[in-house]
Design a protein around this motif. Structure first.
Motif, PDB file in Angstrom:
ATOM      1  N   MET A 352       0.849  -1.179   0.000  1.00  0.00           N
ATOM      2  CA  MET A 352       0.000   0.000   0.000  1.00  0.00           C
ATOM      3  C   MET A 352       0.892   1.238   0.000  1.00  0.00           C
ATOM      4  N   ALA A 353       0.578   2.202  -0.857  1.00  0.00           N
ATOM      5  CA  ALA A 353       1.361   3.434  -0.931  1.00  0.00           C
ATOM      6  C   ALA A 353       0.953   4.372   0.191  1.00  0.00           C
ATOM      7  N   THR A 354       1.937   4.947   0.849  1.00  0.00           N
ATOM      8  CA  THR A 354       1.660   5.926   1.898  1.00  0.00           C
ATOM      9  C   THR A 354       2.428   7.215   1.590  1.00  0.00           C
ATOM     10  N   PRO A 355       1.884   8.386   1.940  1.00  0.00           N
ATOM     11  CA  PRO A 355       0.600   8.542   2.632  1.00  0.00           C
ATOM     12  C   PRO A 355      -0.577   8.292   1.699  1.00  0.00           C
ATOM     13  N   GLN A 356      -1.758   8.564   2.181  1.00  0.00           N
ATOM     14  CA  GLN A 356      -2.953   8.367   1.377  1.00  0.00           C
ATOM     15  C   GLN A 356      -2.881   9.184   0.093  1.00  0.00           C
ATOM     16  N   SER A 357      -3.502   8.634  -0.952  1.00  0.00           N
ATOM     17  CA  SER A 357      -3.558   9.387  -2.203  1.00  0.00           C
ATOM     18  C   SER A 357      -4.622  10.460  -2.145  1.00  0.00           C
ATOM     19  N   SER A 358      -5.628  10.266  -1.254  1.00  0.00           N
ATOM     20  CA  SER A 358      -6.699  11.247  -1.141  1.00  0.00           C
ATOM     21  C   SER A 358      -7.409  11.056   0.196  1.00  0.00           C
ATOM     22  N   VAL A 359      -7.941  12.164   0.726  1.00  0.00           N
ATOM     23  CA  VAL A 359      -8.655  12.142   2.000  1.00  0.00           C
ATOM     24  C   VAL A 359      -9.878  13.030   1.879  1.00  0.00           C
ATOM     25  N   SER A 360     -11.014  12.579   2.443  1.00  0.00           N
ATOM     26  CA  SER A 360     -12.224  13.388   2.394  1.00  0.00           C
ATOM     27  C   SER A 360     -12.071  14.635   3.258  1.00  0.00           C
ATOM     28  N   THR A 361     -12.842  15.639   2.960  1.00  0.00           N
ATOM     29  CA  THR A 361     -12.766  16.886   3.721  1.00  0.00           C
ATOM     30  C   THR A 361     -13.569  16.806   5.015  1.00  0.00           C
ATOM     31  N   ASN A 362     -14.404  15.797   5.167  1.00  0.00           N
ATOM     32  CA  ASN A 362     -15.211  15.634   6.388  1.00  0.00           C
ATOM     33  C   ASN A 362     -14.710  14.430   7.174  1.00  0.00           C
ATOM     34  N   THR A 363     -15.090  14.346   8.423  1.00  0.00           N
ATOM     35  CA  THR A 363     -14.780  13.184   9.247  1.00  0.00           C
ATOM     36  C   THR A 363     -16.069  12.469   9.621  1.00  0.00           C
ATOM     37  N   PHE A 364     -15.913  11.226  10.110  1.00  0.00           N
ATOM     38  CA  PHE A 364     -17.078  10.425  10.469  1.00  0.00           C
ATOM     39  C   PHE A 364     -17.135  10.252  11.985  1.00  0.00           C
ATOM     40  N   PRO A 365     -18.323   9.999  12.503  1.00  0.00           N
ATOM     41  CA  PRO A 365     -18.571  10.076  13.943  1.00  0.00           C
ATOM     42  C   PRO A 365     -18.188   8.798  14.680  1.00  0.00           C
ATOM     43  N   PRO A 366     -18.497   8.718  15.981  1.00  0.00           N
ATOM     44  CA  PRO A 366     -18.274   7.472  16.714  1.00  0.00           C
ATOM     45  C   PRO A 366     -18.810   6.267  15.958  1.00  0.00           C
ATOM     46  N   ARG A 367     -18.027   5.182  15.977  1.00  0.00           N
ATOM     47  CA  ARG A 367     -18.245   3.946  15.223  1.00  0.00           C
ATOM     48  C   ARG A 367     -17.862   4.097  13.758  1.00  0.00           C
ATOM     49  N   GLY A 368     -17.472   5.301  13.336  1.00  0.00           N
ATOM     50  CA  GLY A 368     -17.008   5.462  11.969  1.00  0.00           C
ATOM     51  C   GLY A 368     -18.080   5.160  10.948  1.00  0.00           C
ATOM     52  N   ALA A 369     -17.705   4.484   9.855  1.00  0.00           N
ATOM     53  CA  ALA A 369     -18.639   4.164   8.776  1.00  0.00           C
ATOM     54  C   ALA A 369     -18.045   3.055   7.929  1.00  0.00           C
ATOM     55  N   ILE A 370     -18.887   2.438   7.119  1.00  0.00           N
ATOM     56  CA  ILE A 370     -18.468   1.302   6.296  1.00  0.00           C
ATOM     57  C   ILE A 370     -18.735   1.648   4.832  1.00  0.00           C
ATOM     58  N   PRO A 371     -17.686   1.841   4.018  1.00  0.00           N
ATOM     59  CA  PRO A 371     -17.880   2.262   2.630  1.00  0.00           C
ATOM     60  C   PRO A 371     -18.313   1.121   1.710  1.00  0.00           C
ATOM     61  N   THR A 372     -19.045   1.493   0.670  1.00  0.00           N
ATOM     62  CA  THR A 372     -19.447   0.591  -0.405  1.00  0.00           C
ATOM     63  C   THR A 372     -19.100   1.254  -1.732  1.00  0.00           C
ATOM     64  N   VAL A 373     -18.591   0.497  -2.684  1.00  0.00           N
ATOM     65  CA  VAL A 373     -18.213   1.058  -3.982  1.00  0.00           C
ATOM     66  C   VAL A 373     -19.124   0.515  -5.069  1.00  0.00           C
ATOM     67  N   SER A 374     -19.611   1.408  -5.928  1.00  0.00           N
ATOM     68  CA  SER A 374     -20.297   1.005  -7.154  1.00  0.00           C
ATOM     69  C   SER A 374     -19.488   1.527  -8.337  1.00  0.00           C
ATOM     70  N   ALA A 375     -19.532   0.809  -9.449  1.00  0.00           N
ATOM     71  CA  ALA A 375     -18.747   1.208 -10.617  1.00  0.00           C
ATOM     72  C   ALA A 375     -19.219   0.461 -11.846  1.00  0.00           C
ATOM     73  N   SER A 376     -18.829   0.974 -12.996  1.00  0.00           N
ATOM     74  CA  SER A 376     -19.001   0.261 -14.259  1.00  0.00           C
ATOM     75  C   SER A 376     -17.646  -0.362 -14.603  1.00  0.00           C
ATOM     76  N   GLY A 377     -17.368  -1.513 -13.973  1.00  0.00           N
ATOM     77  CA  GLY A 377     -16.059  -2.130 -14.149  1.00  0.00           C
ATOM     78  C   GLY A 377     -14.977  -1.265 -13.530  1.00  0.00           C
ATOM     79  N   THR A 378     -14.077  -0.740 -14.364  1.00  0.00           N
ATOM     80  CA  THR A 378     -12.984   0.095 -13.872  1.00  0.00           C
ATOM     81  C   THR A 378     -13.240   1.585 -14.094  1.00  0.00           C
ATOM     82  N   THR A 379     -14.488   1.952 -14.396  1.00  0.00           N
ATOM     83  CA  THR A 379     -14.825   3.362 -14.610  1.00  0.00           C
ATOM     84  C   THR A 379     -16.032   3.741 -13.753  1.00  0.00           C
TER      85      THR A 379
END
Length: 454
Positions: A352-379
């Motif tokens: 894994m490359a460090t540091p992060q390639s990108s970071v959101s401008t907002n933060t998430f609350p207690p317990r954080g969050a669980i991301p899901t990705v949708s895509a058309s293949g690689t786009t």
């Protein structure tokens, strides 16, 4: 579930399971929310378990006010069956009474078209030293190898508790194996399998992986703070334990607060072609080799790499770090945690490359969050995340959408009020993306987001 024939009509169907021991099927595309069927597992003398029953002297309100179906069911599209684990409190039946109720876990197999029981079900989930009142099925169910895999932990570490993985035949519901993550014959050795709701992970060879929480570790019968690899038939094959596991236990920093993510071989290296990620409250991403997890070394971790999204690691906060699962898409890993932003890491050639390639401008609350990705293949990748900050006050979930190539770019955020707001938030909820829509489960409702007509 797509293209399901219900009656005489072929539909896309969305299923919901509730803590009131109900299972619903809805037309996934109808703006009027057409209910196709509903099945409820309660009856005279059969209720859900009250949160007060978790412990007579000091109950935990971790799930409130009732406990029924907590884990995410799993669907077999070949046999049109949805498998569900449900917990009940019963005052009828052998050995059960008002003064001495029974607490029962059952595996149900329902027809996806009618909601009727199948395969002679349901069956009672049991094993020697398995205390139904105190044990709790949070992890999602997994269907693989013709087996339904079911993980168990505890209600708030109320003793005696142990971690368990059960295997049931998907065609007959017969019990195939029982694996305990700690020795249930000796005290309360912990090592819960709860994983913030993430189900057991599956590799290409059919092996399964779970993580465990605090408790006892000896490397023979007790495996707390571990990433465990089990054969398809429930035999322990390998494990990983951080070298500072005693610090985890002393501060209730569960490694088992997050599940295991199997990575595609395309991101591996010649030395480590088969990789996975384990993490937890410590908020370290442990990159591990599936073929040699590293077991326990008191001096140094035998892992491939360690990445800390938000330094320093959490070794003191009971409520901190990462809950749930990271997400993967197209050479990128997405992860967030308690009071963390959404981080995007690239991964290639076994690192894994460090540091992060990108970071959101907002933060998430207690317990954080669980991301899901949708895509058309690689786009056209989109990372969907639920901001659940309002769940303690019964406020709405906030659905956020990020550009998967750069999560600093927020594409959409649902409003906090009005007709566009989601229903009341539930911690650990995960957005479900299918057929151009995003489904958000709530406390007493579900919300559907999609592109509006022109």
């Amino acid at each position: 579930m797509a293209n399901l024939l219900v009656g005489s009509t072929t539909r896309n169907v969305v299923f919901f399971a509730t803590e009131h021991d109900s299972v619903y099927a809805f037309d996934a595309d109808s703006p009027s929310c057409v209910q196709l069927w509903k099945t409820n597992f309660l009856a005279t003398g059969v209720t859900t378990m009250s949160w007060l029953d978790t412990n007579p002297s000091f109950p935990t309100n971790d799930v409130f006010p009732e406990i029924g179906i907590t884990s995410t069911p799993v669907i077999d599209p070949v046999t049109n069956t949805i498998f569900i684990e449900a917990k009940t409190k019963e005052t009828v039946g052998t050995g059960c009474s008002t003064n001495s109720p029974c607490y029962v876990h059952r595996l149900h197999a329902l027809s996806t078209t009618t909601g009727a029981e199948k395969f002679g079900g349901p069956v009672v989930i049991s094993a020697p030293n398995f205390v139904s009142q105190l044990h709790f099925n949070r992890p999602a169910l997994l269907l693989a190898n013709g087996t339904i895999y079911i993980g168990f932990g505890s209600h708030g570490d109320i003793s005696p508790w142990f971690g368990w993985v059960f295997g049931y035949d998907a065609a007959t519901l017969a019990q195939k194996f029982v694996f305990s993550t700690s020795d249930p014959r000796n005290g309360s050795n912990g090592a819960s399998v709860w994983d913030a709701g993430a189900g057991p992970a599956l590799d290409s060879s059919g092996n399964i992986y779970v993580t465990t929480g605090n408790g006892t570790y000896d490397g023979t019968k007790n495996f707390s703070e571990s990433v465990l690899k089990l054969s398809p038939t429930g035999t322990l094959l390998d494990w990983f334990v951080p070298s500072n596991r005693s610090v985890f236990d002393a501060n209730d920093i569960d490694l088992g607060s997050a599940g295991v993510m199997i990575l595609p071989d395309a991101v591996g290296s010649a030395a480590h072609p088969h990789l996975l990620i384990g993490t937890g409250k410590v908020a370290i991403l442990y990159l591990l080799d599936q073929t040699n997890l590293g077991k326990f070394n008191a001096v140094t971790n035998q892992d491939v790499q360690e990445v800390i999204p938000v330094p320093p690691p959490n070794t003191t906060q009971l409520d901190g770090g990462i809950y749930g699962l990271p997400a993967y898409w197209n050479g990128n890993i997405y992860v967030t945690g308690q009071n963390f932003p959404l981080s995007q890491f690239t991964i290639a050639n076994g690192a894994m490359a460090t540091p992060q390639s990108s970071v959101s401008t907002n933060t998430f609350p207690p317990r954080g969050a669980i991301p899901t990705v949708s895509a058309s293949g690689t786009t056209n990748g989109i990372v969907w995340v639920l901001d659940l900050n309002a769940w303690p006050s019964n406020g709405p979930a906030i659905l956020d959408a990020y550009d998967a190539t750069n999560v600093a770019n927020l594409l959409f955020s649902s409003p906090t009020s009005g007709t566009g707001a989601a229903g009341a938030a539930v911690k650990f909820a995960v957005p479900t993306v299918a057929n151009g829509k995003v489904y958000v489960g709530g406390q007493a409702s579900f919300s559907v987001y999609g592109l509006l007509p022109n």
